[in-house]
Design a protein around this motif. Structure first.
Motif, short mmCIF file in Angstrom:
data_model
loop_
_atom_site.label_atom_id
_atom_site.label_comp_id
_atom_site.label_asym_id
_atom_site.label_seq_id
_atom_site.Cartn_x
_atom_site.Cartn_y
_atom_site.Cartn_z
N VAL A 31 -87.22 -44.45 40.82
CA VAL A 31 -87.65 -44.07 42.27
C VAL A 31 -87.31 -42.89 42.52
O VAL A 31 -86.22 -42.22 41.86
CB VAL A 31 -86.67 -45.20 43.06
CG1 VAL A 31 -86.82 -44.85 44.49
CG2 VAL A 31 -86.78 -46.70 42.91
N HIS A 32 -88.16 -42.22 43.27
CA HIS A 32 -88.14 -40.85 43.80
C HIS A 32 -88.02 -40.82 45.14
O HIS A 32 -88.72 -41.58 46.07
CB HIS A 32 -89.61 -40.00 43.34
CG HIS A 32 -89.66 -39.97 41.86
ND1 HIS A 32 -90.24 -38.75 41.35
CD2 HIS A 32 -89.76 -40.90 40.94
CE1 HIS A 32 -90.41 -38.90 40.01
NE2 HIS A 32 -89.92 -40.18 39.84
N ALA A 33 -87.34 -39.71 45.77
CA ALA A 33 -87.15 -39.57 47.35
C ALA A 33 -86.97 -38.19 47.59
O ALA A 33 -86.55 -37.44 46.79
CB ALA A 33 -85.99 -40.49 47.80
N GLU A 34 -86.87 -37.82 48.98
CA GLU A 34 -86.75 -36.58 49.42
C GLU A 34 -85.90 -36.67 50.71
O GLU A 34 -86.08 -37.54 51.38
CB GLU A 34 -88.19 -35.68 49.50
CG GLU A 34 -88.81 -35.46 48.32
CD GLU A 34 -90.27 -34.58 48.48
OE1 GLU A 34 -90.45 -34.44 49.66
OE2 GLU A 34 -90.77 -34.44 47.70
N LEU A 35 -85.12 -35.61 50.86
CA LEU A 35 -84.51 -35.28 52.19
C LEU A 35 -84.71 -33.93 52.78
O LEU A 35 -84.23 -33.13 52.02
CB LEU A 35 -83.11 -35.91 51.88
CG LEU A 35 -82.10 -35.72 53.10
CD1 LEU A 35 -82.43 -36.63 54.36
CD2 LEU A 35 -80.38 -36.06 52.58
N PRO A 36 -85.25 -33.82 53.56
CA PRO A 36 -85.14 -32.47 54.37
C PRO A 36 -83.77 -32.03 54.81
O PRO A 36 -83.18 -32.77 55.79
CB PRO A 36 -86.13 -32.51 55.49
CG PRO A 36 -87.07 -33.91 55.42
CD PRO A 36 -86.05 -34.62 54.57
N VAL A 54 -74.76 -38.00 48.39
CA VAL A 54 -74.77 -39.21 47.83
C VAL A 54 -75.47 -40.46 48.58
O VAL A 54 -75.89 -41.47 47.92
CB VAL A 54 -73.07 -39.62 48.08
CG1 VAL A 54 -72.73 -41.27 47.83
CG2 VAL A 54 -72.23 -38.78 47.30
N THR A 55 -75.70 -40.29 49.85
CA THR A 55 -76.53 -41.36 50.38
C THR A 55 -77.99 -41.20 50.02
O THR A 55 -78.55 -42.34 49.80
CB THR A 55 -76.46 -41.25 51.96
OG1 THR A 55 -75.17 -41.43 52.64
CG2 THR A 55 -77.47 -42.33 52.63
N LEU A 56 -78.30 -40.15 49.71
CA LEU A 56 -79.97 -39.81 49.08
C LEU A 56 -80.05 -40.65 47.69
O LEU A 56 -80.78 -41.61 47.54
CB LEU A 56 -80.12 -38.53 48.94
CG LEU A 56 -81.61 -38.34 48.22
CD1 LEU A 56 -82.63 -38.87 48.96
CD2 LEU A 56 -81.63 -36.70 47.89
N ALA A 57 -78.84 -40.30 46.92
CA ALA A 57 -78.82 -40.84 45.65
C ALA A 57 -78.40 -42.30 45.55
O ALA A 57 -79.17 -43.12 44.82
CB ALA A 57 -77.80 -40.26 44.65
N GLY A 92 -84.17 -26.00 53.12
CA GLY A 92 -85.33 -26.64 52.30
C GLY A 92 -85.43 -28.15 52.29
O GLY A 92 -84.88 -28.89 52.84
N THR A 93 -85.46 -28.63 50.98
CA THR A 93 -85.81 -30.09 50.83
C THR A 93 -85.05 -30.35 49.60
O THR A 93 -85.02 -29.64 48.51
CB THR A 93 -87.19 -30.76 50.81
OG1 THR A 93 -87.96 -30.31 51.88
CG2 THR A 93 -87.26 -31.92 50.32
N HIS A 116 -82.69 -29.42 44.25
CA HIS A 116 -83.19 -28.53 45.30
C HIS A 116 -84.65 -28.73 44.84
O HIS A 116 -84.99 -28.02 43.80
CB HIS A 116 -82.63 -27.32 45.55
CG HIS A 116 -83.04 -26.66 46.81
ND1 HIS A 116 -84.01 -25.97 46.98
CD2 HIS A 116 -82.35 -26.66 48.17
CE1 HIS A 116 -84.27 -25.56 48.22
NE2 HIS A 116 -83.10 -25.92 48.81
N LYS A 117 -85.44 -29.23 45.77
CA LYS A 117 -86.92 -29.25 45.57
C LYS A 117 -87.68 -27.76 45.37
O LYS A 117 -88.27 -27.80 44.28
CB LYS A 117 -87.64 -29.76 46.74
CG LYS A 117 -89.26 -30.10 46.32
CD LYS A 117 -89.74 -31.10 47.49
CE LYS A 117 -91.47 -31.13 47.18
NZ LYS A 117 -91.90 -31.82 48.15
#
Length: 136
Positions: A31-36, A54-57, A92-93, A116-117
């Motif tokens: 699963v892949h995700a991004e968070l600005p 931690v919430t993103l992961a 960034g993202t 970091h994207k």
């Protein structure tokens, strides 16, 4: 198997949506995700709050678990998570990739890497164990 749009819709009015997490890819055991990065996700010291990372992961690992529940399972609960923070961000993202390490009938284990994207720098390493739940 749910796709990224279904997970984004399901999380829209819950913590993932509130934080701005966007699932960008779901493929089997990955699963892949991004968070600005934005002000509301920062700690008072001006850096991205560890809880945001931690919430993103955890969201990536959790959605991965849902996408890979064994037949007859009705859900899961996280029983352990660990994170090592190696860096942070101010702008960034932030991106995350979660991969299944173990997909069992009673437990799943997922590893996630947060980067970091823009720079590609690894910010955190994460491991999560989930207990698979069945109806009585």
């Amino acid at each position: 198997m749910p796709d990224s749009a279904q997970f984004n819709q399901a999380g829209a009015h819950h913590l993932p949506g509130y934080l701005g997490i966007v699932i960008t890819h779901v493929d089997g055991a990955e699963v892949h995700a991004e968070l600005p990065v934005r002000t509301e996700l920062m700690a008072p010291n001006g850096f991205l709050h560890a809880g945001s990372v931690v919430t993103l992961a955890d969201t990536c690992a959790g959605y991965g678990c849902l996408a890979n529940l064994p037949e007859g399972a009705v859900g899961f609960t996280t029983v352990e998570l660990k994170s090592n923070h190696l860096g942070t961000a101010r702008e960034g993202t932030v991106a995350c990739v979660a991969r299944a390490v173990h997909l069992g009938r009673t437990t799943q284990v997922w590893d996630a890497t947060v980067t970091h994207k823009d720079s590609g720098k690894t910010m955190a390493l994460f491991r999560c164990t989930q207990m698979v739940l069945y109806a009585k």
